[in-house]
Design an enzyme around this catalytic site. Structure first.
Site, short mmCIF file in Angstrom:
data_model
loop_
_atom_site.label_atom_id
_atom_site.label_comp_id
_atom_site.label_asym_id
_atom_site.label_seq_id
_atom_site.Cartn_x
_atom_site.Cartn_y
_atom_site.Cartn_z
N ASP A 1 -74.81 -3.14 -27.16
CA ASP A 1 -75.70 -2.86 -28.29
C ASP A 1 -77.04 -3.56 -28.12
OD1 ASP A 1 -74.74 -5.46 -28.69
OD2 ASP A 1 -73.41 -4.88 -30.31
N ASN B 1 -66.15 -10.44 -39.37
CA ASN B 1 -65.75 -9.36 -40.28
C ASN B 1 -64.94 -8.27 -39.57
OD1 ASN B 1 -67.65 -8.05 -38.75
ND2 ASN B 1 -68.91 -7.34 -40.47
N HIS C 1 -65.84 -6.69 -36.75
CA HIS C 1 -66.58 -5.67 -36.00
C HIS C 1 -66.40 -5.85 -34.50
CE1 HIS C 1 -70.72 -7.99 -35.81
NE2 HIS C 1 -69.91 -8.38 -34.87
N GLU D 1 -69.41 -1.76 -37.71
CA GLU D 1 -69.11 -2.59 -38.88
C GLU D 1 -67.95 -1.98 -39.69
OE1 GLU D 1 -70.38 -5.36 -38.89
OE2 GLU D 1 -72.54 -5.42 -38.62
P1 PGA Z 1 -70.33 -14.23 -31.61
O1 PGA Z 1 -70.37 -12.70 -32.06
O2 PGA Z 1 -69.84 -14.19 -30.19
O3 PGA Z 1 -71.74 -14.68 -31.69
O4 PGA Z 1 -69.41 -14.91 -32.52
C1 PGA Z 1 -69.29 -11.88 -31.75
C2 PGA Z 1 -69.55 -10.51 -32.32
O5 PGA Z 1 -70.27 -10.42 -33.32
O6 PGA Z 1 -69.05 -9.53 -31.76
#
Ligand code: PGA
Length: 265
Positions: free
Chosen positions: A67, A138, A140, A145
């Site tokens: 992304d 969350n 995702h 999301e």
């Molecule tokens: P993080 O993010 O590695 O910064 O915890 C993981 C994600 O949002 O997929």
């Protein structure tokens, strides 16, 4: 699905890097899906050491980022273009083939067309052999999301409020965190021939439990891993603390004489 408990962030990072290196050795023209965020930093640091030491040749490997933010200039320190250069691509001179390094163009004039081109580029490369993923607090994966379609393709999404808050730690001014991103869809990710997920820390425990032991639901997009035939999910003790099923540690796992045959199953 192979869930493996690791002691901590370092073991998770080292193990993930060694699995990736083994996959590259097995298929030098491998097509990889690659994540950003805090979780994969240790894994990239290990890969950099390995690539610098010349242990594996990655010139034929292709890399597709999961992304990118929409509207953040590529040169912005928090863009995923900049992240990949800073943590991997600029770290090892001449290791990579520039045409093989792909990051979605969140600044394209025609975003819809850029999404279609990105999806087409993955297909043209032969599809992803291995896609690495973090998991959001969350639930995702990439920027899919809660509430998203579980069959989605590359597209522009609006970030969940929770994600904006989580990512604010990387921005000097939290008010400037982009609200939109271009992301591989869950359908794009499910098409990868194998997945490696990484989760570290207590803040991920609820999401990991929902992904692995909850229903397959758009409320937790990471729950798509339950439907994928070839997954390795590396979870450190803190991130595994919400699980009721006991999964083997790496030591336990690899002492099994058939360990090789189960990995990615
Ligand atoms: P993080 O993010 O590695 O910064 O915890 C993981 C994600 O949002 O997929």
């Amino acid at each position: 699905m192979r869930v493996i408990r690791v002691a901590d962030y370092q073991e998770m990072s080292d193990l993930c890097a060694s699995l990736v290196v083994a996959q590259i050795k097995a298929k030098p023209d491998i097509v990889l899906g690659v994540p950003t965020g805090g979780t994969p930093l240790g894994m990239y640091a290990r890969l950099v050491e390995t690539f610098r030491a010349g242990e594996v040749d990655v010139r034929r490997a292709s890399f597709f980022n999961l992304d990118e933010y929409v509207g953040l200039p590529h040169e912005h320190a928090q863009s995923y273009h900049a992240y990949m250069r800073r943590h991997l691509y600029d770290q090892v001179e001449d290791a990579f083939t520039p045409e093989n390094l792909h990051v979605p163009d969140g600044n394209a004039g025609d975003l819809q067309k850029a999404c279609e081109s990105y999806e087409a580029a993955i297909r043209a490369a032969g599809g992803m052999d291995l896609c690495m993923l973090g998991i959001g607090a969350n639930g995702h994966v990439a920027f899919n999301e809660p509430g998203c379609s579980l069959a989605s393709r590359v597209r522009v999404v609006r970030l969940a409020e929770r994600t904006v808050l989580d990512n604010a730690r990387f921005f000097a001014d939290p008010a400037t965190v982009p609200r939109h991103a271009m992301t591989m869809g869950t359908g794009t990710i499910r098409d990868a021939r194998a997945l490696i997920l990484l989760a570290s820390g207590e803040g991920k425990a609820a999401a990991v439990a929902a992904a692995l032991e909850g229903p397959v639901t758009s409320r937790c997009p990471a729950s798509i891993v339950q439907l994928h035939p070839r997954v390795v999910f590396l979870v450190d003790e803190a991130a595994a603390s919400g699980l009721t099923v006991r999964h083997p540690s790496w030591e336990e796992y690899r002492s099994d004489p058939h360990a090789e045959t189960f990995l990615f199953q």
